[in-house]
Design an enzyme around this catalytic site. Structure first.
Site, PDB file in Angstrom:
ATOM      1  N   CYS A 170       0.826  -1.205   0.000  1.00  0.00           N
ATOM      2  CA  CYS A 170       0.000   0.000   0.000  1.00  0.00           C
ATOM      3  C   CYS A 170       0.864   1.261   0.000  1.00  0.00           C
ATOM      4  O   CYS A 170       1.982   1.269   0.509  1.00  0.00           O
ATOM      5  CB  CYS A 170      -0.909   0.011   1.219  1.00  0.00           C
ATOM      6  SG  CYS A 170      -1.941  -1.452   1.398  1.00  0.00           S
ATOM      7  N   ARG A 216       4.067   0.505  -6.277  1.00  0.00           N
ATOM      8  CA  ARG A 216       3.955  -0.373  -5.116  1.00  0.00           C
ATOM      9  C   ARG A 216       2.839  -1.401  -5.280  1.00  0.00           C
ATOM     10  O   ARG A 216       2.763  -2.367  -4.517  1.00  0.00           O
ATOM     11  CB  ARG A 216       3.705   0.462  -3.848  1.00  0.00           C
ATOM     12  CG  ARG A 216       4.852   1.382  -3.500  1.00  0.00           C
ATOM     13  CD  ARG A 216       4.507   2.291  -2.332  1.00  0.00           C
ATOM     14  NE  ARG A 216       4.414   1.548  -1.089  1.00  0.00           N
ATOM     15  CZ  ARG A 216       5.440   1.260  -0.291  1.00  0.00           C
ATOM     16  NH1 ARG A 216       6.660   1.627  -0.634  1.00  0.00           N
ATOM     17  NH2 ARG A 216       5.261   0.594   0.833  1.00  0.00           N
ATOM     18  N   TRP A 218      -3.421  -2.325  -1.587  1.00  0.00           N
ATOM     19  CA  TRP A 218      -3.116  -3.644  -2.160  1.00  0.00           C
ATOM     20  C   TRP A 218      -3.763  -4.653  -1.223  1.00  0.00           C
ATOM     21  O   TRP A 218      -3.340  -4.823  -0.094  1.00  0.00           O
ATOM     22  CB  TRP A 218      -1.608  -3.842  -2.241  1.00  0.00           C
ATOM     23  CG  TRP A 218      -1.158  -4.978  -3.087  1.00  0.00           C
ATOM     24  CD1 TRP A 218      -0.986  -4.982  -4.439  1.00  0.00           C
ATOM     25  CD2 TRP A 218      -0.765  -6.288  -2.639  1.00  0.00           C
ATOM     26  NE1 TRP A 218      -0.523  -6.206  -4.857  1.00  0.00           N
ATOM     27  CE2 TRP A 218      -0.382  -7.031  -3.783  1.00  0.00           C
ATOM     28  CE3 TRP A 218      -0.717  -6.912  -1.394  1.00  0.00           C
ATOM     29  CZ2 TRP A 218       0.053  -8.344  -3.700  1.00  0.00           C
ATOM     30  CZ3 TRP A 218      -0.284  -8.225  -1.320  1.00  0.00           C
ATOM     31  CH2 TRP A 218       0.093  -8.924  -2.463  1.00  0.00           C
ATOM     32  N   ASN A 262      -0.688   1.065   5.987  1.00  0.00           N
ATOM     33  CA  ASN A 262       0.106   0.104   5.215  1.00  0.00           C
ATOM     34  C   ASN A 262       0.648  -0.917   6.196  1.00  0.00           C
ATOM     35  O   ASN A 262       1.280  -0.559   7.182  1.00  0.00           O
ATOM     36  CB  ASN A 262       1.259   0.797   4.483  1.00  0.00           C
ATOM     37  CG  ASN A 262       2.168  -0.201   3.790  1.00  0.00           C
ATOM     38  OD1 ASN A 262       1.739  -1.263   3.370  1.00  0.00           O
ATOM     39  ND2 ASN A 262       3.446   0.144   3.664  1.00  0.00           N
ATOM     40  N   GLY A 263       0.398  -2.205   5.930  1.00  0.00           N
ATOM     41  CA  GLY A 263       0.873  -3.261   6.818  1.00  0.00           C
ATOM     42  C   GLY A 263      -0.247  -4.245   7.116  1.00  0.00           C
ATOM     43  O   GLY A 263      -1.257  -4.298   6.408  1.00  0.00           O
ATOM     44  N   GLU A 272      16.241 -15.988 -12.854  1.00  0.00           N
ATOM     45  CA  GLU A 272      15.861 -14.589 -12.991  1.00  0.00           C
ATOM     46  C   GLU A 272      15.157 -14.334 -14.325  1.00  0.00           C
ATOM     47  O   GLU A 272      14.166 -13.594 -14.384  1.00  0.00           O
ATOM     48  CB  GLU A 272      17.094 -13.686 -12.857  1.00  0.00           C
ATOM     49  CG  GLU A 272      16.818 -12.205 -13.024  1.00  0.00           C
ATOM     50  CD  GLU A 272      15.866 -11.636 -11.986  1.00  0.00           C
ATOM     51  OE1 GLU A 272      15.412 -10.491 -12.179  1.00  0.00           O
ATOM     52  OE2 GLU A 272      15.568 -12.313 -10.984  1.00  0.00           O
ATOM     53  N   LYS A 314      11.346 -12.845 -14.715  1.00  0.00           N
ATOM     54  CA  LYS A 314      11.029 -11.646 -15.489  1.00  0.00           C
ATOM     55  C   LYS A 314       9.891 -11.916 -16.467  1.00  0.00           C
ATOM     56  O   LYS A 314       8.982 -11.102 -16.626  1.00  0.00           O
ATOM     57  CB  LYS A 314      12.260 -11.162 -16.261  1.00  0.00           C
ATOM     58  CG  LYS A 314      13.260 -10.418 -15.440  1.00  0.00           C
ATOM     59  CD  LYS A 314      12.705  -9.089 -14.987  1.00  0.00           C
ATOM     60  CE  LYS A 314      13.244  -8.702 -13.634  1.00  0.00           C
ATOM     61  NZ  LYS A 314      12.793  -9.500 -12.513  1.00  0.00           N
ATOM     62  N   GLU A 329       6.378 -12.662 -14.516  1.00  0.00           N
ATOM     63  CA  GLU A 329       5.748 -11.619 -13.714  1.00  0.00           C
ATOM     64  C   GLU A 329       5.172 -10.491 -14.558  1.00  0.00           C
ATOM     65  O   GLU A 329       4.221  -9.825 -14.119  1.00  0.00           O
ATOM     66  CB  GLU A 329       6.724 -11.069 -12.661  1.00  0.00           C
ATOM     67  CG  GLU A 329       7.923 -10.330 -13.178  1.00  0.00           C
ATOM     68  CD  GLU A 329       8.876  -9.915 -12.050  1.00  0.00           C
ATOM     69  OE1 GLU A 329       8.455  -9.928 -10.876  1.00  0.00           O
ATOM     70  OE2 GLU A 329      10.034  -9.600 -12.343  1.00  0.00           O
ATOM     71  N   HIS A 360      15.024 -36.007 -14.659  1.00  0.00           N
ATOM     72  CA  HIS A 360      14.387 -36.327 -13.379  1.00  0.00           C
ATOM     73  C   HIS A 360      12.969 -35.759 -13.327  1.00  0.00           C
ATOM     74  O   HIS A 360      12.492 -35.374 -12.259  1.00  0.00           O
ATOM     75  CB  HIS A 360      15.237 -35.797 -12.220  1.00  0.00           C
ATOM     76  CG  HIS A 360      16.573 -36.457 -12.114  1.00  0.00           C
ATOM     77  ND1 HIS A 360      16.772 -37.640 -11.442  1.00  0.00           N
ATOM     78  CD2 HIS A 360      17.777 -36.113 -12.641  1.00  0.00           C
ATOM     79  CE1 HIS A 360      18.043 -37.990 -11.535  1.00  0.00           C
ATOM     80  NE2 HIS A 360      18.677 -37.074 -12.258  1.00  0.00           N
ATOM     81  N   LYS A 397       5.853  -3.571  -5.675  1.00  0.00           N
ATOM     82  CA  LYS A 397       7.298  -3.342  -5.722  1.00  0.00           C
ATOM     83  C   LYS A 397       7.968  -3.666  -4.390  1.00  0.00           C
ATOM     84  O   LYS A 397       8.997  -4.312  -4.342  1.00  0.00           O
ATOM     85  CB  LYS A 397       7.563  -1.880  -6.097  1.00  0.00           C
ATOM     86  CG  LYS A 397       9.036  -1.517  -6.206  1.00  0.00           C
ATOM     87  CD  LYS A 397       9.678  -2.209  -7.387  1.00  0.00           C
ATOM     88  CE  LYS A 397      11.116  -1.786  -7.586  1.00  0.00           C
ATOM     89  NZ  LYS A 397      11.758  -2.572  -8.657  1.00  0.00           N
TER      90      LYS A 397
END
Length: 608
Positions: free
Chosen positions: A2, A27, A75, A101-102, A481, A485, A488, A504, A603
């Site tokens: 948030c 964010r 969020w 926020n939290g 990575e 990318k 997401e 395997h 973010k």
């Protein structure tokens, strides 16, 4: 997570709040709202969806008056995205407004207590309980009410609070969620992050855990949780305002990809003096370095991938055993930390909740912590025993690029310094490693100069359903990575595998025209990788290979090849990741997606 903005001053608050919230869109959020105090009442306006909906409702802030206000982008954690769950939240008489926020971890028992006391809840959020508790404890002294609530809530929070009876005061408090206070001639501000207020001031206070802030038009007062006044010093933000703007690029992500040569150079150059690596901020003697028995690297997401890469590099160049942990797992696995070891916490924001908890756990166990962070004055930077800053500048896109590259560069510096100090790197090898390290910015720029082929290929595979990334050694870490990318920002299912694990289980997923991205930068593993590529190619896969210039033998097996400049094998991840970033970016663009703000992502992950 948030975003919070608050303002009290001479100007109309709503346009300032909306401008600040726009700077915090990276964010992640699903709704937004404002609360303005006009001297008589507190007016709240909320909207589900993008911030533009709130701007439209308020004529860009011009239809809602008041020089004191708070704003929020939510969020969702507790309750679905909706207008009723959006912040700010009122108490029952609509005389107190709160943004948060939290996560309030004990909100359920607190909610039940407030219901038993006659309070009615109109949302599903944990935040509304704070508004009602402030109402319950308020007896004319807002500071006392805030302090009492602090003593009773558990979890993480940054709060912005308005009281109708105090139209000339804005209150804020924090615990484990980021909050800064800005001071300017025209007014004072609170925000979750620097970009929100950089347009208005460069002078900021970093609020510590369990500190309360009281802002008026005339000044700012700070208190501890016992309501005792405390003194704080301002910090000057050195960023250029333009660094947090797109600067003509279509997306922040593309701008930040192109900023990588400079960001890596800025991280490396100040720490090389007279052809020697000097990292004063480590505060470690040669004896300390020689006595190191083990290194633990902790991070989340891309920072974790930096850790996986660094394990290979550090063990090769220093011969120190290295363990790498996801921060969320480190917290709960009851880790055994050796004496004479160190923990390295990697975080772009310096506010990542799980990483911060891992830092505190390591310190409680008597192990010193080095923070590798990008945001000056962030919580991890302040709480770590020592901090190694990466000089990437503000990174706005949710998908990290330049922060990742500067974190790699910082760990390379550490590896070479430790390796030379411990006698693993010879006098002959040392200058060669430095030369290769210093050449990385130019080689990254060279790769960026040849983006058209990657753009063409990305458009060809924009409709892919599944993509698999393969690599060995550090190339496996780079594959992790690259896969992240792609998934997401393009929403394509993507997985990365150590190539030796194909038989395997993974190979059963390969069928005709499935795209396989093979990362092949380690000369001693070329032949092994060719065997793995042949295995998937014979089962119908289309092969995109990323390899070093001169490795023409890959032409016999790959369907599409991107070459990167040669460098020392330990530093190859810094070059190999660039085409993978571009590939993910251009796939997302081809699909018409919101590159900078992918769905469901934030973010800075400041809650578990």
């Amino acid at each position: 997570m948030c975003g919070i903005v608050g303002y009290i001053g001479k100007e109309q608050a709503a346009p300032i709040l909306l401008d600040g919230l726009a700077k915090l869109e990276y964010r992640g959020y699903d709704s937004a709202g404002l609360a303005l105090c006009n001297g008589e009442d507190i007016e709240i306006v909320k909207a589900k969806g993008r911030l533009q909906a709130l701007k439209d409702m308020t004529a860009d802030g011009n239809s809602i008056k008041g020089t004191l206000g708070i704003g929020h982008t939510r969020w969702a954690t507790h309750g679905e995205p909706s207008v009723s769950n959006a912040h700010p939240h009122f108490n029952k008489e609509k005389t107190i407004a709160v943004v948060h926020n939290g996560i309030i971890e004990n909100y359920q028992p607190l909610r039940e207590k407030m219901i038993a006391r006659g309070y009615t809840f109109v949302s599903e959020t944990d935040t509304e309980v704070v508004a009602h508790m402030l109402d319950y404890y308020y007896n004319g002294d807002p500071l006392q009410a805030v302090a009492k609530v602090m003593h009773r809530v558990q979890g993480s929070y940054a709060l912005g609070i308005l009281f109708k009876e105090f139209p000339d005061k804005l209150f804020a408090v924090r615990k484990d969620s980021p909050l800064i206070v800005g001071q300017s001639a025209d007014g004072n501000l609170i925000a979750s992050d620097v970009p929100a207020i950089l347009k208005y001031t460069r002078e900021v206070y970093f609020i510590e855990n369990r500190e309360i802030c009281e802002l008026s038009r005339e000044g700012i007062n700070f208190y501890n949780e016992d309501m005792e006044p405390i003194a704080k010093e301002t910090k000057t933000i050195e960023w250029d305002v333009e660094a947090a703007e797109k600067g003509g690029y279509e997306h922040f992500m593309l701008k930040e990809i192109y900023e990588q040569p400079k960001a890596v150079l800025d991280t490396i150059s100040p720490r090389i003096k007279d052809n020697k690596i000097v990292i004063d901020e480590l505060n470690m003697t040669e004896e300390d370095i020689k006595n190191l028995k083990r290194i633990y690297i902790v991070g989340c997401g891309s920072a974790y991938h930096v850790g996986v890469t660094s394990k290979y590099v550090l063990e090769k160049l220093t011969r120190i055993p290295v363990e790498v942990d996801l921060a969320s797992e480190f917290r709960y696995r009851n880790p055994i930390l050796e004496k004479d070891s160190m923990v390295i916490i990697i975080s772009q924001s310096g506010e990542t909740a799980d990483s911060l908890a891992a830092l505190r756990q390591a310190q409680e166990m008597g192990v010193k912590v080095l923070g590798v962070v990008n945001v000056v004055g962030s919580t991890i930077a302040r709480e770590a025993d020592n901090v190694l800053y990466t000089w990437a500048g503000p990174e706005i896109s949710v998908a990290t690029t330049k922060a990742y590259s500067t974190q790699l560069a910082a760990l390379y510096l550490l590896a070479i310094l430790f390796g030379e100090t411990r006698g693993v790197i010879s006098a002959e090898e040392y200058p060669e490693l430095l030369k290769e390290l210093q050449s990385l910015p130019d080689k990254i720029a060279e790769i960026l100069g040849d983006k058209e082929r990657i753009q063409w290929f990305a458009s060809k595979y924009a409709n892919a359903k599944d993509v698999f990334f393969l690599g060995r050694g550090v190339d496996y870490a780079t594959s992790l990575e690259g896969s992240l990318k792609l998934k997401e920002i393009s929403y394509i299912h993507s997985e990365a595998y150590a190539a030796g694990e194909l038989k395997h289980g993974t190979i059963s997923l390969i069928e005709d025209d499935v795209l396989v991205v093979s990362v092949v930068t380690q000369p001693d593993l070329y032949e092994k990788m060719i065997s793995n590529i042949v295995e998937v190619k014979t089962r119908g896969a289309y092969i995109f290979t990323l390899t070093n210039k001169g490795n023409c033998v890959m032409e016999d097996t790959a369907d599409f090849i991107v070459y990167v400049p040669k460098t020392h094998p330990c530093f190859a991840p810094s070059l190999a990741v660039i085409p993978l970033q571009l590939f993910g970016y251009y796939v997302s663009v081809a699909k018409g997606l919101d590159v900078d703000k992918p769905r469901n992502l934030a973010k800075s992950v400041t809650v578990e």
